[in-house]
Design an enzyme around this catalytic site. Sequence first.
Site, short mmCIF file in Angstrom:
data_model
loop_
_atom_site.label_atom_id
_atom_site.label_comp_id
_atom_site.label_asym_id
_atom_site.label_seq_id
_atom_site.Cartn_x
_atom_site.Cartn_y
_atom_site.Cartn_z
N TYR A 53 -0.02 2.68 87.73
CA TYR A 53 1.07 3.15 86.88
C TYR A 53 0.74 4.48 86.23
CZ TYR A 53 3.01 -1.65 87.03
OH TYR A 53 3.54 -2.85 87.41
N LYS A 246 24.70 -1.16 82.68
CA LYS A 246 24.83 0.29 82.53
C LYS A 246 25.14 1.03 83.83
CE LYS A 246 19.80 1.17 82.72
NZ LYS A 246 18.66 1.64 81.91
#
Length: 347
Positions: A53, A246
Amino acid sequence: MQKRPLGRTGINVSALCLGSMTWGSQNTESEGHAQIDLSVDHGINFIDTAEMYPVNPVAKETIGRTEEIIGTWFAGSGRRDKIILATKHTGEGQSKVRDGAPISSSTVPKAVEDSLRRLQTDYIDLYQLHWPNRGSYMFRKNWLYDPSGQDKTETLNHIEDVLQALQLQIQKGNIRHIGLSNESAWGTAQWLRVGEERGWPRVESVQNEYSLLCRLYDTDMAELSVNEDVGLLAFSPLAAGLLTGKYQNGAVPKGSRMSLNENLGGRKSARCFAAIETYLEIAARHGLNPVQMALAWCLTRPFMCSAIFGATSIKQLEIALGGSETILSDQVLGEINEAHKTNPMPY
């Protein structure tokens, strides 16, 4: 915040786990620190990360940056003892980490040491293998999954090789417990069997994708989890943001994950938006926030240890934290079940 057992470790982790994969790409170091502070204040004691990450995108120049951000929080706050920390060893094929080398006894020691250095800690509570060397049906590969090319002997030799290496890391005090990720029922059972037979580490958790839109875990993996005390750490419980609503009606908010990853890792499909609309309608009908409903639903599942959620803003984080306090009525759960039957596996 409710706490739940992490396998048979004797450790209790918060029912919601703070995900970190945007720290260092979509989020700055200070924003990552602010998320940890707020989460700890709300009772979260569990953070999940990975050596590869941040994502969105995964880039060679940022590999490890998320762990570094967590490390500076530990160093600055002095609150390492307040956190159950989980990180992951990258699996085979990720060219930006160790040039895609498979997980082995050769890669484990340095991967652990590098994570410890970046995290500025002496130990990792839960060390997970990000995905199997032999491959996985996760990330939409289930549609054409074919294990016939696997070599069982090679897989079992690999399990022995890696478990012995992980045992040495436990003996050194570098890691406390181990877990798997993107695994199958057969694979998890083999790791458990070999560990028990050899007296090597026991798998305590499996981190697989799970949400209202992705319920592959509901059958064989669910049975294994319950009977073997290997709880699910659910990643993408909001389906990469789809379940927030969304992205409905073609919307792509600026800076959102879809603006960086157009198909959301294969989650965006012709069928998913109709399924999402059904869940949004259930939430609206019962006066529920859809994010909180989706997270609260995950926490009702009998195999769930902790649901890993991420946020790119404090406002998003505050909403998600409310999912741990949301109680779903039998009526809501019944409507969710019916919606699932009507819209199974929408991506």
